[in-house]
Structure formats: C-alpha cells, structure tokens
Write a protein that holds these residues in place. Structure first.
Motif, PDB file in Angstrom:
ATOM      1  N   TYR A  56       2.721  11.900   2.739  1.00  0.00           N
ATOM      2  CA  TYR A  56       2.210  12.993   3.563  1.00  0.00           C
ATOM      3  C   TYR A  56       3.042  14.260   3.361  1.00  0.00           C
ATOM      4  N   GLY A  57       2.369  15.348   3.020  1.00  0.00           N
ATOM      5  CA  GLY A  57       3.041  16.629   2.852  1.00  0.00           C
ATOM      6  C   GLY A  57       3.506  16.925   1.453  1.00  0.00           C
ATOM      7  N   ASP A  58       3.312  16.016   0.497  1.00  0.00           N
ATOM      8  CA  ASP A  58       3.762  16.266  -0.875  1.00  0.00           C
ATOM      9  C   ASP A  58       2.687  17.064  -1.613  1.00  0.00           C
ATOM     10  N   ILE A  59       2.647  18.363  -1.315  1.00  0.00           N
ATOM     11  CA  ILE A  59       1.627  19.237  -1.886  1.00  0.00           C
ATOM     12  C   ILE A  59       1.812  19.391  -3.390  1.00  0.00           C
ATOM     13  N   GLU A  60       3.062  19.452  -3.832  1.00  0.00           N
ATOM     14  CA  GLU A  60       3.335  19.621  -5.251  1.00  0.00           C
ATOM     15  C   GLU A  60       2.764  18.453  -6.053  1.00  0.00           C
ATOM     16  N   GLU A  70      -3.760  -2.134   4.721  1.00  0.00           N
ATOM     17  CA  GLU A  70      -2.333  -1.906   4.501  1.00  0.00           C
ATOM     18  C   GLU A  70      -1.991  -0.553   3.886  1.00  0.00           C
ATOM     19  N   ARG A  71      -2.972   0.174   3.423  1.00  0.00           N
ATOM     20  CA  ARG A  71      -2.684   1.327   2.557  1.00  0.00           C
ATOM     21  C   ARG A  71      -1.821   2.389   3.222  1.00  0.00           C
ATOM     22  N   GLU A  72      -2.192   2.839   4.434  1.00  0.00           N
ATOM     23  CA  GLU A  72      -1.379   3.851   5.101  1.00  0.00           C
ATOM     24  C   GLU A  72       0.022   3.323   5.407  1.00  0.00           C
ATOM     25  N   GLU A  73       0.077   2.095   5.908  1.00  0.00           N
ATOM     26  CA  GLU A  73       1.357   1.496   6.297  1.00  0.00           C
ATOM     27  C   GLU A  73       2.328   1.443   5.114  1.00  0.00           C
ATOM     28  N   LYS A  74       1.843   1.023   3.955  1.00  0.00           N
ATOM     29  CA  LYS A  74       2.723   0.878   2.800  1.00  0.00           C
ATOM     30  C   LYS A  74       3.154   2.233   2.240  1.00  0.00           C
ATOM     31  N   ARG A  86      -7.633   9.652   7.932  1.00  0.00           N
ATOM     32  CA  ARG A  86      -6.568   9.262   7.008  1.00  0.00           C
ATOM     33  C   ARG A  86      -5.730  10.455   6.571  1.00  0.00           C
ATOM     34  N   ARG A  87      -6.336  11.621   6.540  1.00  0.00           N
ATOM     35  CA  ARG A  87      -5.590  12.819   6.095  1.00  0.00           C
ATOM     36  C   ARG A  87      -4.548  13.254   7.116  1.00  0.00           C
ATOM     37  N   THR A  88      -4.555  12.688   8.301  1.00  0.00           N
ATOM     38  CA  THR A  88      -3.488  12.988   9.262  1.00  0.00           C
ATOM     39  C   THR A  88      -2.208  12.222   8.935  1.00  0.00           C
ATOM     40  N   GLN A  89      -2.295  11.223   8.052  1.00  0.00           N
ATOM     41  CA  GLN A  89      -1.132  10.415   7.696  1.00  0.00           C
ATOM     42  C   GLN A  89      -0.807  10.431   6.206  1.00  0.00           C
TER      43      GLN A  89
END
Length: 281
Positions: free
Chosen positions: A233-237, A94-98, A117-120
C-alpha cells in the motif's frame, strides 16, 4: 529477503496509524524504499488454477501459468532475475493479509481490483480484463446463453459471488451450489451433479484446456473482472513501474504469446490490447 523487512515495518506503521488515528497512507508513504529497489521478490500466486497459477506437483514449490509468466515478466522489468523470484501459494482470502504482513511482496493471482481492496493494497494494472462466463458439459446443447440457466444448478467456489451475479445481477433464478474450490465445481460438472460452473472466463478456460472435449464455453460473457498486480500500500513508484512493464508486455507481443500459450487451444475470445489502467494514486 532484504525487502521483506521494510514490508513488516510498513505493516507495523499501518497498525500504529489505526491506534493513533493517523491516515494509513501517510504512515506507509513515509518510507523511502520501493519494490523498484528490490533485488529479490516473493510473489503470491494461485496453486489450483490450471493455465493461471498451478503448482506442478504438490509441495514442489514450482508453479506455472499465465499469472506466473506475467509475474516473471514484471520482475525482469523491475531488474529482478528469474532465479531471485520465489513463488508461494495464496488463496483468495489470504491475499491482503500476506501483502500487509510482508509475507509476499507482490500478488499476481486473478486479483480483481475493487474499491474496498484499494484501501489496503496499491494495484498496478490491470494486466488483463476477464469477464464472467459459464462452462457446461460439451453435450449440454440446450444451454446457449446465460438465460438458459434458469432453474438449473450453477456451482461457484467457496466465498465467491459468481452465482449471485446471475440471480441478483441479471435476475435469472438458478440453484446456487457452492464447492470448496473451482476444481471441486469442475468435478461436480463432469459427474453431472451440477449443470454449469460460472466464474471468470480465464479461470474457466484453464479447466477447459485441461480436459479437451469434456466442456464448452457458453461464450455469453457478462461483468468485467480487472486483474491487478497487488503491491504494498502506497508504493506508487512500483505501481508506475509495473504499469510501464504491462504496457511493454502487450506492445511487444509478449502478452499475446502468453495468452496463446495457455488458452490458445480453447474457444475463449481473448483480448490482446493494453488494458486501461486504473491509476496509481
């Protein structure tokens, strides 16, 4: 929760990107908010792994373990007070989905960092590098190394590839047995229905601590499992802030205290130095 609304919007942006052929990262990175701006967090943790993420009483919503302590430490460094951190149970599947749906803001649940996983998911950390090992009954004196498992039965949790790492990765033929969960595997080991259980050594150490004297580590670890902090995803900060928090956690001795609290009574050979981070890009 205020921050969750941005996560739902991010999930919609990902879906739109898929429909219109846009790069997913540009769809998400267009937003200005970050977890570092949050005043409350919902964190996904495991509920059935002693020492890591365990619900103290079924349905209570109260969790304890190393992963829970790590999540609370990181949240505090992000400026979120413990009373504003909610924990929810997540399974491995469930981890990616949630995360994508916004149901959770962060996942700290023995979540190994992998290229797929790093694609999501954007990963902070790792906060610990576990290694796959083997747990056997205390009286199984004939098993001193992973190669002694040849021809024996090895249990793994559903959806895991732990046994395959032994048969395919190391070329050691074993009888692969799949339990519903690792708790199920431990019950099978205790009753003599399987000869060994193999997975990450932190997971095994939790079960070992729960039943002192019943089991022992083979202490012949193989493979690295880099436990990451799952982030939108994308939250680099947020990733950079999480990495700074993890560094302080080790440098100031908090990580050592946490690891000793949950696994100090086992014979697990723990690592107390800052793990090498994977990078936030």
């Amino acid at each position: 929760m205020r921050f969750r609304h941005r996560r739902v919007a991010a999930a919609a942006a990902l879906a739109a990107a898929a429909v219109f052929g846009l790069p997913a990262c540009s769809a998400v990175l267009g937003g200005e908010e970050s977890l570092v701006d949050a005043d409350s967090l919902t964190v996904g943790v495991k509920s059935d792994q002693p020492g890591l993420g365990l619900e103290t009483e079924a349905g209570s919503g109260e969790f304890e373990g190393f992963d829970v302590d790590v999540a609370l430490y990181i949240a505090e460094r992000l400026g979120v007070a413990p009373e504003n951190v909610d924990f929810v149970a997540v399974t491995s599947a469930e981890r990616e989905e949630k995360l994508i749906s916004g149901e959770v803001d962060m996942v700290v649940a023995t979540y190994s960092i992998t290229p797929a996983r790093r694609t999501q998911v954007t990963f902070g950390g790792p906060y610990y590098v576990a290694k796959q090992d083997v747990l056997v009954r205390a009286d199984a004196t004939g098993i001193q190394g992973v190669r002694d498992l040849e021809g024996l039965s090895v249990c793994q949790g559903a959806g895991s590839n732990s046994a395959a790492r032994i048969t395919e990765g190391l070329g050691i033929p074993v009888e692969e047995v799949e339990g519903e969960t690792y708790s199920d595997c431990i019950e099978r080991l205790s009753s003599g229905r399987v000869d060994a259980v193999s997975t990450d050594n932190l997971i095994l150490a939790g079960f070992l601590a729960q039943s002192p004297g019943a089991f022992r580590f083979v202490n012949n670890p193989f493979t690295d499992e880099k436990y990451g902090v799952g982030l939108p995803y994308g939250d680099i900060e947020a990733c950079e802030a999480v990495n700074n928090a993890i560094s302080r956690m080790y440098q100031e001795g908090d990580a050592t205290e946490m690891l000793d609290r949950w696994f100090g009574e086992t014979d697990l050979e723990m690592v107390y130095s800052v793990p090498q981070f994977e990078g936030c890009d």
